[in-house]
Design an enzyme around this catalytic site. Structure first.
Site, mmCIF file in Angstrom:
data_model
loop_
_atom_site.group_PDB
_atom_site.id
_atom_site.type_symbol
_atom_site.label_atom_id
_atom_site.label_comp_id
_atom_site.label_asym_id
_atom_site.label_seq_id
_atom_site.Cartn_x
_atom_site.Cartn_y
_atom_site.Cartn_z
ATOM 1 N NE ARG A 41 -15.373 -10.064 -54.660
ATOM 2 C CZ ARG A 41 -15.375 -11.364 -54.401
ATOM 3 N NH1 ARG A 41 -14.262 -11.985 -54.118
ATOM 4 N NH2 ARG A 41 -16.490 -12.050 -54.425
ATOM 5 C CD GLU A 49 -21.634 -9.805 -49.192
ATOM 6 O OE1 GLU A 49 -21.207 -8.667 -48.869
ATOM 7 O OE2 GLU A 49 -21.300 -10.367 -50.249
ATOM 8 N NE ARG A 82 -15.043 -5.200 -57.006
ATOM 9 C CZ ARG A 82 -15.907 -5.944 -56.340
ATOM 10 N NH1 ARG A 82 -16.090 -5.753 -55.040
ATOM 11 N NH2 ARG A 82 -16.602 -6.887 -56.941
#
Length: 152
Positions: A41, A49, A82
């Site tokens: 990330r 998005e 992540r």
């Protein structure tokens, strides 16, 4: 503990690959998978998005930047495990370039390093220049867009 394991994993990955990391897949404008399956990330930014206006443009912009060898600078590990990292292609800071090109917002809720102030200035320049998503005066921050979709 999760952060320690992630750091160890990434250190071993870098050693095993001779510091040559490659992107397997770009999920959206702020998330990538490496060829070994590690999910990264991008630190300090939030991109639209995929279903949001400019989501696909942001994804394509990131994909265009990370098509070679990359280097990562891990800043944190998120609640999903992540690696939250600054991504580099040579001397280019990919996270910063996503902001400069108007393809992402500075995620000021999480961007806490000294350089984040510089990123805010770059975002303001992109906004004034109407670059990328800033061509739409009604651009909605991804965190607001996600929240509006979760409301009953």
């Amino acid at each position: 503990m999760k952060r320690t394991l992630s750091i160890i994993f990434l250190a071993l990955l870098i050693l095993a690959t001779g510091c040559k990391l490659r992107v397997e897949r770009v999920v959206d404008g702020d998330t990538i998978y490496l060829t070994d399956g590690a999910k990264i990330r991008l630190y300090g930014i939030d991109a639209p998005e995929r279903q949001q206006p400019y989501g696909m443009e942001s994804r394509k912009a990131l994909a265009g930047m990370v098509n070679g060898e990359i280097r990562i600078e891990e800043m944190d590990v998120d609640r999903y495990g992540r690696s939250v990292s600054v991504v580099w292609i040579g001397d280019m800071n990919v996270n910063q370039e996503m902001i400069r090109s108007g393809m992402a917002w500075v995620y000021d809720r999480y961007c806490r390093e000294r350089f984040c102030d510089d990123w805010v200035a770059l975002e303001d320049e992109a906004r004034k220049g109407r670059r990328g998503l800033w061509a739409d005066r009604g651009a909605v921050e991804p965190w607001e867009w996600r929240w509006s979709r979760e409301k009953p």
